[in-house]
Structures are given as C-alpha cells and as structure tokens.
Design a protein around this motif. Structure first.
Motif, mmCIF file in Angstrom:
data_model
loop_
_atom_site.group_PDB
_atom_site.id
_atom_site.type_symbol
_atom_site.label_atom_id
_atom_site.label_comp_id
_atom_site.label_asym_id
_atom_site.label_seq_id
_atom_site.Cartn_x
_atom_site.Cartn_y
_atom_site.Cartn_z
ATOM 1 N N SER A 198 0.829 -1.206 0.000
ATOM 2 C CA SER A 198 0.000 0.000 0.000
ATOM 3 C C SER A 198 0.862 1.253 0.000
ATOM 4 C CB SER A 198 -0.928 0.005 1.224
ATOM 5 O OG SER A 198 -1.795 -1.105 1.209
ATOM 6 N N THR A 213 4.905 5.549 -5.297
ATOM 7 C CA THR A 213 5.185 5.592 -6.736
ATOM 8 C C THR A 213 4.122 6.396 -7.481
ATOM 9 O OG1 THR A 213 4.080 3.433 -6.941
ATOM 10 C CG2 THR A 213 6.479 3.444 -6.804
ATOM 11 N N THR A 214 2.861 6.247 -7.086
ATOM 12 C CA THR A 214 1.786 7.005 -7.735
ATOM 13 C C THR A 214 1.949 8.500 -7.481
ATOM 14 O OG1 THR A 214 0.259 5.140 -7.449
ATOM 15 C CG2 THR A 214 -0.710 7.291 -7.914
ATOM 16 N N LYS A 215 2.335 8.852 -6.260
ATOM 17 C CA LYS A 215 2.544 10.257 -5.906
ATOM 18 C C LYS A 215 3.655 10.869 -6.737
ATOM 19 C CE LYS A 215 1.608 13.700 -3.018
ATOM 20 N NZ LYS A 215 0.270 14.327 -2.913
ATOM 21 N N GLU A 244 4.800 9.779 -9.672
ATOM 22 C CA GLU A 244 4.414 9.813 -11.091
ATOM 23 C C GLU A 244 3.426 10.940 -11.380
ATOM 24 O OE1 GLU A 244 2.911 5.929 -11.660
ATOM 25 O OE2 GLU A 244 4.878 4.984 -11.986
ATOM 26 N N SER A 245 2.567 11.266 -10.418
ATOM 27 C CA SER A 245 1.586 12.335 -10.623
ATOM 28 C C SER A 245 2.238 13.708 -10.714
ATOM 29 C CB SER A 245 0.561 12.343 -9.483
ATOM 30 O OG SER A 245 1.182 12.686 -8.260
ATOM 31 N N GLN A 246 3.460 13.826 -10.201
ATOM 32 C CA GLN A 246 4.185 15.089 -10.247
ATOM 33 C C GLN A 246 5.129 15.166 -11.441
ATOM 34 O OE1 GLN A 246 6.080 15.446 -6.426
ATOM 35 N NE2 GLN A 246 4.147 15.676 -5.321
ATOM 36 N N SER A 247 4.955 14.217 -12.360
ATOM 37 C CA SER A 247 5.751 14.174 -13.598
ATOM 38 C C SER A 247 7.254 14.106 -13.310
ATOM 39 C CB SER A 247 5.444 15.407 -14.466
ATOM 40 O OG SER A 247 4.076 15.439 -14.798
ATOM 41 N N THR A 271 2.808 1.523 -3.400
ATOM 42 C CA THR A 271 1.931 1.982 -4.476
ATOM 43 C C THR A 271 1.634 3.465 -4.341
ATOM 44 O OG1 THR A 271 0.908 -0.214 -4.622
ATOM 45 C CG2 THR A 271 -0.295 1.624 -5.605
ATOM 46 N N TRP A 272 1.364 3.904 -3.113
ATOM 47 C CA TRP A 272 1.090 5.323 -2.874
ATOM 48 C C TRP A 272 2.292 6.182 -3.228
ATOM 49 C CZ3 TRP A 272 3.577 8.703 0.466
ATOM 50 C CH2 TRP A 272 2.998 9.967 0.601
#
Length: 214
Positions: free
Chosen positions: A27, A33-35, A37-40, A30-31
């Motif tokens: 959990s 890596t997603t965070k 990736e969302s910031q480019s 995943t959080w």
C-alpha cells in the motif's frame, strides 16, 4: 481477549501479522510511486522499494520489540524478525548495504539493553549472514527454488532460535514449537508470493496481447 489474556493461538496471529505487514508495504509502495508519477518526476522504482521496504521492516521490528523488551518474553517476536528478513531479502530482493543491516542490528541490541551480551553479538552476526545468503539466493535463478529457499530459511532459523533458547533458557519443546511455526509461515509466505508472481505474469501477457492486437 485483553492485554493481559490473549485467547487467539499465536500461529493464527502470526499469519495475520505477516500478511498485514506485506499488505502495508504494498500500500505504501503503491502510494509513493503514484505520488511521484503524478508530479511528472522520473521514478526509480528500485530506490523506492529499498526506502519503503527498509522503513517498514525497521519500524515493524522495533515497534513490536518495544512491547516486550523489559520482560522475560523478549524472544516472543523472533519469528516475525526472521520472516521480515525473508520478505525484504528474498521476496523484495532489496539490496540494502550490509553495513546498514549491521548498524540497525546494533541499534536493536542497544534498545534491548543487551549490547554487552556475547550471545547477542553472535545472533547479530548470524542474522546479517542470513540476510546476505537469502538475498544471494533470491537473485540467482538456480534449480529447485523452493527446496533451496526453505533449506536456507530453516538452517539459519535453527541456529538463531538455538541462540535465543540459550540466552533465555527456553525448554526444548518451546524451541521446536517455534521452529514448526516458523517453517509453516515461511512456506505460507513463499506460496503467497508465487501466487502474486503468477498473477502478475498473466496480467503482463494479457497487456502485451491487447497491445499486439491493436
């Protein structure tokens, strides 16, 4: 069930604890890596795994040990420590610097107040050796992976539990019960990750097939 009386068998709580730590790790990973990736931003997945896996393992081990460090039950969570080592070294294949593993182990001894005990130093050296061997076995595609895995896990587990038995003067029946629990949980963890790996491979093949059709 209360803080003074625990009515659930230890093996049951162990199963849920191990699966809970694994779920917590995935959990957070995943959080994170997603965070990122969302910031480019470019994401180094391996570094994220090392940081998240190391932090989760250290916090879990130290937090649990704080509950029993001043009691005669300081050995209660040894199986959890061994399983977390397998989780980090064998299944996540996290290449943590060996010196860092040793430093954390020394910090663990300082927290327990047994840094002057010779058996504690022997335990620490064997524990670090366990990490090194488990990691090496995880990155090589040798034949018969499960027999090799369980042989390494049980060999080091028996030595480490023997040191714990000597230090806390535990009876042999307790030693063998804990070893049986450990063997069962190590096998359960292996099966869990095999299922996860198979599921991931199926999803990868479906994804590749979908892209090929297009």
């Amino acid at each position: 069930m209360s803080w003074t009386m625990w009515l659930v068998p230890p093996i049951i709580t162990s199963i849920f604890f191990v699966l809970g730590v694994i779920t917590l790790y995935w959990s957070i990973f995943t959080w994170a890596t997603t965070k990122a990736e969302s910031q480019s931003k470019p994401v180094n997945v391996q570094k994220v795994q090392i940081v998240v896996g190391t932090i989760c393992a250290i916090i879990s081990v130290f937090a649990l040990q704080l509950l029993v460090r001043d009691s005669h039950l300081g050995w209660t969570f040894v199986n959890f420590q061994l399983l977390l080592l397998l989780f980090v070294a064998y299944f996540l294949q996290l290449k943590i610097p060996y010196w860092l593993v040793f430093v954390v182990a020394i910090g663990f001894m300082l927290m327990n107040g047994n840094v002057t005990a010779p058996l504690s130093w022997v335990f620490t050296l064997v524990f670090v050796g366990f990490y090194v061997v488990a990691y090496q076995h995880s990155i090589h595609l040798w034949r018969w992976p499960y027999p090799r895995y369980i042989l390494v896990a049980l060999s080091f587990g028996m030595v480490l539990w023997l040191l714990v038995k000597m230090r806390f003067h535990l009876p042999w029946v307790t030693y063998w019960i804990k070893m049986a629990d450990y063997a069962f949980l190590a096998t359960l963890m292996y099966g869990y990750f095999k299922i996860q790996d198979k599921d991931r491979r199926i999803k990868d093949r479906l994804f590749q097939s979908a892209n090929w059709v297009r």
